[in-house]
Design a protein around this motif. Structure first.
Motif, PDB file in Angstrom:
ATOM      1  N   ASP A  66       0.726  -1.117  -0.007  1.00 33.81           N
ATOM      2  CA  ASP A  66      -0.016  -0.018   0.090  1.00 33.81           C
ATOM      3  C   ASP A  66       0.861   1.194  -0.047  1.00 33.81           C
ATOM      4  O   ASP A  66       1.305   1.797   1.224  1.00 33.81           O
ATOM      5  CB  ASP A  66      -0.924   0.111   1.255  1.00 33.81           C
ATOM      6  N   HIS A  67       0.975   1.691  -1.274  1.00 34.42           N
ATOM      7  CA  HIS A  67       2.117   2.821  -1.294  1.00 34.42           C
ATOM      8  C   HIS A  67       1.642   3.765  -2.593  1.00 34.42           C
ATOM      9  O   HIS A  67       0.927   3.480  -3.205  1.00 34.42           O
ATOM     10  CB  HIS A  67       3.423   2.501  -1.627  1.00 34.42           C
ATOM     11  N   ASP A  68       2.225   4.829  -2.488  1.00 35.24           N
ATOM     12  CA  ASP A  68       1.847   6.045  -3.578  1.00 35.24           C
ATOM     13  C   ASP A  68       3.026   5.795  -4.563  1.00 35.24           C
ATOM     14  O   ASP A  68       4.087   5.143  -4.389  1.00 35.24           O
ATOM     15  CB  ASP A  68       2.131   7.361  -3.070  1.00 35.24           C
ATOM     16  N   GLY A  69       2.533   5.742  -5.827  1.00 38.12           N
ATOM     17  CA  GLY A  69       3.570   5.715  -6.985  1.00 38.12           C
ATOM     18  C   GLY A  69       3.846   4.134  -7.232  1.00 38.12           C
ATOM     19  O   GLY A  69       3.374   3.278  -6.469  1.00 38.12           O
ATOM     20  N   PRO A  70       4.010   3.986  -8.689  1.00 39.29           N
ATOM     21  CA  PRO A  70       3.960   2.419  -8.940  1.00 39.29           C
ATOM     22  C   PRO A  70       5.129   1.596  -8.163  1.00 39.29           C
ATOM     23  O   PRO A  70       6.103   2.369  -7.497  1.00 39.29           O
ATOM     24  CB  PRO A  70       4.570   2.739 -10.659  1.00 39.29           C
ATOM     25  N   GLN A  74      12.584   0.538  -3.759  1.00 38.33           N
ATOM     26  CA  GLN A  74      12.232   1.597  -2.802  1.00 38.33           C
ATOM     27  C   GLN A  74      10.859   1.628  -1.941  1.00 38.33           C
ATOM     28  O   GLN A  74      11.040   1.732  -0.821  1.00 38.33           O
ATOM     29  CB  GLN A  74      12.738   3.110  -3.271  1.00 38.33           C
ATOM     30  N   ASN A  75       9.911   1.530  -2.645  1.00 35.01           N
ATOM     31  CA  ASN A  75       8.481   1.632  -1.844  1.00 35.01           C
ATOM     32  C   ASN A  75       7.814   0.426  -1.787  1.00 35.01           C
ATOM     33  O   ASN A  75       6.688   0.490  -0.967  1.00 35.01           O
ATOM     34  CB  ASN A  75       7.829   2.808  -2.732  1.00 35.01           C
ATOM     35  N   CYS A  76       8.009  -0.687  -2.477  1.00 37.62           N
ATOM     36  CA  CYS A  76       7.184  -1.689  -2.610  1.00 37.62           C
ATOM     37  C   CYS A  76       7.421  -3.060  -1.404  1.00 37.62           C
ATOM     38  O   CYS A  76       8.570  -3.448  -1.609  1.00 37.62           O
ATOM     39  CB  CYS A  76       6.815  -2.251  -4.053  1.00 37.62           C
ATOM     40  N   SER A  77       6.708  -3.146  -0.607  1.00 34.84           N
ATOM     41  CA  SER A  77       6.855  -4.117   0.217  1.00 34.84           C
ATOM     42  C   SER A  77       7.052  -5.640  -0.276  1.00 34.84           C
ATOM     43  O   SER A  77       7.755  -6.487   0.192  1.00 34.84           O
ATOM     44  CB  SER A  77       6.196  -4.038   1.538  1.00 34.84           C
ATOM     45  N   CYS A  78       6.191  -5.944  -1.256  1.00 31.80           N
ATOM     46  CA  CYS A  78       6.136  -6.761  -2.035  1.00 31.80           C
ATOM     47  C   CYS A  78       7.419  -7.193  -2.626  1.00 31.80           C
ATOM     48  O   CYS A  78       8.224  -8.479  -2.413  1.00 31.80           O
ATOM     49  CB  CYS A  78       4.980  -7.147  -2.825  1.00 31.80           C
TER      50      CYS A  78
END
Length: 173
Positions: A66-70, A74-78
């Motif tokens: 659950d994050h902003d941006g694709p 850097q941002n995706c826990s998956c």
């Protein structure tokens, strides 16, 4: 929102006004005019991410991202935890890391040519449209379906190994 609820748009807008609810602008607007060709081959995944999934021995508990941006490193826990994004993640099918299922025909879902089998996943009837996953009645022997990679989801007998965990203090989990 009305389509998801299976009702008319006017009824939803009337309810929102009646309850004095405030609608927020959508974070992720995708241009519906641009249609990408759907691909299910494993060769279309980011190779570094695919290798991370393949090489992971023990995965942490799965939580949809659950994050902003694709999705990115850097941002995706998956991606960070060596998972594919699923239909439950915020970006879902729009993610580059989304697992697209297989396109097997004729019961080939127990070989490495099946994307689901190769990724150590069961075929999902929402994603795997051509293999016939989950078309028989649950908890009964398969009679008419072709897919043989859905035994747990269909509550059929499945061989499971039960052993003491190699993780300290995890017991038999």
């Amino acid at each position: 929102m009305a389509a998801a609820l299976g009702t008319q748009r006017d009824a939803v807008m009337e309810y929102i006004e009646e309850k004095q609810m405030e609608l927020k602008e959508p974070k992720h607007i995708v241009d519906s005019k641009k249609k990408k060709k759907e691909t299910t081959s494993m060769k279309n995944y980011n190779l570094a991410w695919l290798n991370r999934v393949k090489d992971a021995e023990i995965h942490p508990a799965f939580l949809p991202c659950d994050h902003d941006g694709p999705c990115s490193d850097q941002n995706c826990s998956c991606v960070k935890n060596a998972f594919f994004c699923t239909k439950h993640c915020v970006w879902g099918a729009k993610s580059r890391n989304f697992f697209r299922g297989c396109t097997c025909k004729g019961g080939k879902c127990q070989t490495k040519s099946c994307a689901c089998f190769a990724a150590k996943r069961e075929c999902d009837p929402d994603l795997c449209r051509t293999c016939g996953a989950c078309t028989d009645t649950p908890a009964t022997p398969a009679t008419t379906q072709r897919c043989a990679n859905d035994n747990i989801g269909m509550r059929r007998h499945c061989h499971l190994l039960l052993a003491k965990s190699s993780i300290e203090d995890a017991g038999w989990g």
